[in-house]
Design an enzyme around this catalytic site. Structure first.
Site, short mmCIF file in Angstrom:
data_model
loop_
_atom_site.label_atom_id
_atom_site.label_comp_id
_atom_site.label_asym_id
_atom_site.label_seq_id
_atom_site.Cartn_x
_atom_site.Cartn_y
_atom_site.Cartn_z
N ASP A 280 0.63 -1.31 0.11
CA ASP A 280 0.06 0.00 -0.14
C ASP A 280 0.85 1.26 0.03
O ASP A 280 1.94 1.06 0.66
CB ASP A 280 -0.88 -0.16 1.18
CG ASP A 280 -2.29 0.75 1.04
OD1 ASP A 280 -2.23 1.48 0.02
OD2 ASP A 280 -2.74 0.90 2.21
N GLY A 281 0.37 2.26 -0.38
CA GLY A 281 0.87 3.72 -0.31
C GLY A 281 1.65 4.07 -1.76
O GLY A 281 2.50 5.11 -1.62
N ARG B 14 -0.76 9.27 -10.18
CA ARG B 14 -0.92 8.12 -8.97
C ARG B 14 -0.05 6.98 -9.72
O ARG B 14 0.62 6.06 -9.16
CB ARG B 14 -2.16 7.45 -8.93
CG ARG B 14 -2.84 8.25 -7.91
CD ARG B 14 -4.58 8.05 -7.74
NE ARG B 14 -4.67 6.70 -7.46
CZ ARG B 14 -4.51 6.17 -6.12
NH1 ARG B 14 -4.22 7.14 -5.25
NH2 ARG B 14 -4.76 5.06 -5.72
N HIS C 294 2.71 3.38 -8.90
CA HIS C 294 2.31 1.91 -9.39
C HIS C 294 3.94 1.72 -9.84
O HIS C 294 4.33 0.42 -9.65
CB HIS C 294 1.32 1.86 -10.15
CG HIS C 294 0.03 2.03 -9.41
ND1 HIS C 294 -0.15 1.98 -8.14
CD2 HIS C 294 -1.13 2.75 -9.92
CE1 HIS C 294 -1.58 2.15 -7.72
NE2 HIS C 294 -1.96 2.77 -8.76
N GLU D 228 -12.00 -5.21 -5.27
CA GLU D 228 -12.41 -3.90 -5.09
C GLU D 228 -11.73 -2.79 -6.05
O GLU D 228 -12.28 -1.89 -6.24
CB GLU D 228 -12.16 -3.54 -3.70
CG GLU D 228 -13.37 -4.07 -2.80
CD GLU D 228 -12.99 -5.35 -2.25
OE1 GLU D 228 -11.51 -5.78 -2.30
OE2 GLU D 228 -13.77 -6.13 -2.05
N TRP E 229 -11.25 -2.60 -9.07
CA TRP E 229 -11.89 -2.15 -10.33
C TRP E 229 -12.79 -1.00 -10.37
O TRP E 229 -13.19 -0.25 -11.17
CB TRP E 229 -13.09 -3.42 -10.85
CG TRP E 229 -12.33 -4.62 -10.99
CD1 TRP E 229 -12.30 -5.70 -10.35
CD2 TRP E 229 -11.48 -5.20 -12.21
NE1 TRP E 229 -11.79 -6.94 -10.78
CE2 TRP E 229 -11.14 -6.48 -12.06
CE3 TRP E 229 -11.10 -4.38 -13.55
CZ2 TRP E 229 -10.42 -7.01 -12.94
CZ3 TRP E 229 -10.22 -5.16 -14.06
CH2 TRP E 229 -9.93 -6.56 -13.98
N LEU F 100 12.09 -19.90 -4.36
CA LEU F 100 10.95 -19.37 -4.11
C LEU F 100 9.76 -19.38 -4.84
O LEU F 100 9.90 -18.80 -5.82
CB LEU F 100 11.61 -17.72 -3.65
CG LEU F 100 10.47 -16.62 -3.45
CD1 LEU F 100 10.56 -16.44 -2.05
CD2 LEU F 100 10.59 -15.31 -3.97
N ARG G 133 2.18 -5.03 6.14
CA ARG G 133 1.28 -3.95 5.25
C ARG G 133 2.06 -2.62 5.42
O ARG G 133 2.27 -2.18 6.60
CB ARG G 133 -0.08 -3.67 5.64
CG ARG G 133 -1.07 -2.63 4.97
CD ARG G 133 -2.38 -2.62 5.23
NE ARG G 133 -2.99 -1.64 4.28
CZ ARG G 133 -4.38 -1.80 3.91
NH1 ARG G 133 -5.00 -2.67 4.29
NH2 ARG G 133 -4.68 -1.11 2.92
N ARG H 54 -5.68 -2.34 8.57
CA ARG H 54 -6.68 -3.36 8.20
C ARG H 54 -6.44 -4.55 7.12
O ARG H 54 -5.10 -4.36 6.42
CB ARG H 54 -7.85 -2.57 7.75
CG ARG H 54 -7.53 -1.30 6.82
CD ARG H 54 -8.82 -0.62 6.41
NE ARG H 54 -8.49 0.84 6.30
CZ ARG H 54 -8.04 1.41 5.20
NH1 ARG H 54 -7.85 0.53 4.05
NH2 ARG H 54 -7.95 2.78 5.16
N LEU H 55 -7.29 -5.31 6.93
CA LEU H 55 -6.81 -6.42 6.13
C LEU H 55 -7.32 -6.44 4.70
O LEU H 55 -6.68 -7.01 3.86
CB LEU H 55 -7.51 -7.84 6.75
CG LEU H 55 -6.66 -8.44 7.92
CD1 LEU H 55 -7.46 -9.70 8.05
CD2 LEU H 55 -5.41 -8.44 7.10
N SER H 56 -8.31 -5.40 4.42
CA SER H 56 -8.80 -4.97 3.14
C SER H 56 -9.23 -6.44 2.31
O SER H 56 -8.80 -6.50 1.15
CB SER H 56 -7.67 -4.20 2.36
OG SER H 56 -7.50 -3.22 3.13
C1 V07 Z 1 1.29 -4.08 -9.63
C2 V07 Z 1 3.04 -2.73 -8.71
C3 V07 Z 1 3.32 -2.76 -7.28
C4 V07 Z 1 2.77 -2.05 -6.44
C5 V07 Z 1 1.36 -2.50 -5.97
C6 V07 Z 1 0.19 -2.10 -7.18
C7 V07 Z 1 0.54 -1.88 -8.56
C8 V07 Z 1 3.58 -6.48 -10.24
C9 V07 Z 1 2.24 -7.32 -10.85
C10 V07 Z 1 2.44 -8.63 -11.40
C11 V07 Z 1 1.24 -9.20 -11.24
C12 V07 Z 1 1.16 -10.65 -11.69
C13 V07 Z 1 2.18 -11.09 -12.27
C14 V07 Z 1 3.57 -10.38 -12.43
C15 V07 Z 1 3.48 -9.17 -11.97
C16 V07 Z 1 1.55 -6.30 -10.63
C17 V07 Z 1 -0.60 -5.16 -10.79
C18 V07 Z 1 -0.06 -4.03 -9.92
C19 V07 Z 1 -2.15 -5.41 -11.14
F1 V07 Z 1 2.33 -12.30 -12.90
N1 V07 Z 1 3.23 -5.18 -9.86
N2 V07 Z 1 1.90 -5.12 -10.17
N3 V07 Z 1 0.17 -6.17 -10.95
N4 V07 Z 1 1.49 -2.77 -9.02
#
Ligand code: V07
Length: 253
Positions: A33-34, A46, A50, A80, A82, A144, A201, A207-209
Site C-alpha cells: 500500500d501507499g 498516481r 505504481h 475492489e 475495479w 521461492l 502492510r 486493516r486487512l482489506s
Molecule cells: C502491480 C505494482 C506494485 C505495487 C502495487 C500495485 C501496482 C507486479 C504485478 C504482477 C502481477 C502478476 C504477475 C507479475 C507481476 C502487478 C498489478 C499491479 C495489477 F504475474 N506489480 N503489479 N500487477 N503494481
C-alpha cells in the site's frame, strides 16, 4: 550463538542482518500500500507510484530469496480495485506484462516459481496471457514461490470454496459432517501453499482489506508507515526480526 547468522554479503544490504536461521518464516504475505500517496507527495500522477512500486518488488524478491523465504504472496490487485478510474485500472492491468518482460529472465535465473491466486476471468486477455506464460515457464522451478494475488478477494474465495463443497455434497461425493478445517483449506486458492507466518502492510493503514481472511488466522502482523515505493530489503529484514522476537517471546519450546 551458532543459531545466528551474520550476513556480510556486500551485495545484499548495508544494514547488518542478524537473523535466527532456525526461525525464518516460510511464507510472508504483503499488502503493498501507499503507491498513490507516494506519487501525490512528489506531485506525480498516481500511476507513477505504481510504476515505482513495481521496482520495489524486484528488490524485495531478491532479499526474500537471500534470507530463505519459501513463499512470498503479494497483493497486486483486489476485487475492489475495479472501482478505480478506468485509466488507472488500464494502467495497472499492463503492469504484469511490464514486470514480466523485464524480470522474467532474472526470476528464471534465481529459480523463482511464479503463481497467482484470484479470479482470472475478468482480467484483460493481454494480462492473463502474460501471467499464464510466466506461470508456465517457471512451473518446474524449485526456489521461492512468488505468488501474485491478482483480482483476489478473500470473501469471494471463501464463497467459492463453499460453493465447491456444496456441489460435492449435492452430488453425494461428500457428507456435511466430512467437512473439516483441513478439507475446507483444500478448496481454497491456496491449497498448495502453507498459511502465511507473517503479514506485512505498508503505508500505515491497519486493516486487512479482504486479504487472505482464512489464511491469516494465526499469522503475525507487522505494519509500517513506510510507503511501498520506499520499502526495501532492509525493511523486510526488520519485519522478520520483529517476527522472530515475538516468536521467541510467545512460542513454545
Ligand atoms: C502491480 C505494482 C506494485 C505495487 C502495487 C500495485 C501496482 C507486479 C504485478 C504482477 C502481477 C502478476 C504477475 C507479475 C507481476 C502487478 C498489478 C499491479 C495489477 F504475474 N506489480 N503489479 N500487477 N503494481
Amino acid at each position: 550463538m551458532d543459531r545466528f547468522f551474520f550476513n556480510t554479503d556486500v551485495n545484499t544490504d548495508k544494514k547488518n542482518m542478524l537473523l535466527d536461521q532456525d526461525n525464518i518464516p516460510s511464507h510472508i504475505a504483503i499488502i503493498m500500500d501507499g503507491n498513490g500517496r507516494w506519487a501525490k507527495q512528489k506531485g506525480l500522477p498516481r500511476v507513477a507510484g505504481h510504476r515505482e512500486g513495481m521496482k520495489t518488488i524486484t528488490n524485495v524478491v531478491e532479499k526474500a530469496n537471500d534470507i530463505g523465504i519459501q513463499f512470498l504472496t503479494l497483493y497486486a490487485f483486489s476485487t475492489e480495485n475495479w472501482k478505480r478510474p478506468k485509466t488507472e485500472v488500464d494502467f495497472l492491468m499492463k503492469l504484469p506484462e511490464r514486470f514480466l518482460d523485464k524480470e522474467l529472465p532474472a526470476l528464471q535465473k534465481n529459480n523463482v516459481k511464479v503463481k497467482t491466486i484470484g479470479d482470472p476471468s475478468l482480467l484483460p486477455p493481454h494480462t492473463k496471457q502474460a501471467v499464464d506464460k510466466a506461470v508456465r515457464e517457471t512451473e518446474n522451478n524449485s526456489g521461492l514461490v512468488l505468488n501474485f494475488a491478482l483480482n483476489y478477494g478473500g470473501r469471494h474465495e471463501l464463497v467459492e470454496a463453499v460453493r465447491k463443497l456444496g456441489r460435492e455434497v449435492e452430488h453425494g461425493h461428500l457428507k456435511p459432517e466430512d467437512i473439516t478445517e483441513s478439507l475446507f483449506s483444500d478448496r481454497l486458492l491456496t491449497s498448495e501453499i502453507p498459511d502465511p507466518d507473517l503479514l506485512i502492510r505498508t503505508s500505515g493503514e491497519i486493516r486487512l482489506s479482504n486479504f487472505m481472511l482464512w489464511q491469516l488466522a494465526y499469522s503475525e502482523f507487522w505494519f509500517t508507515e513506510v510507503l511501498w515505493p520506499d520499502f526495501n530489503g532492509g525493511h523486510l529484514v526488520e519485519a522478520v526480526q520483529r517476527y522472530q522476537q515475538r516468536k521467541r517471546r510467545y512460542g513454545g519450546v
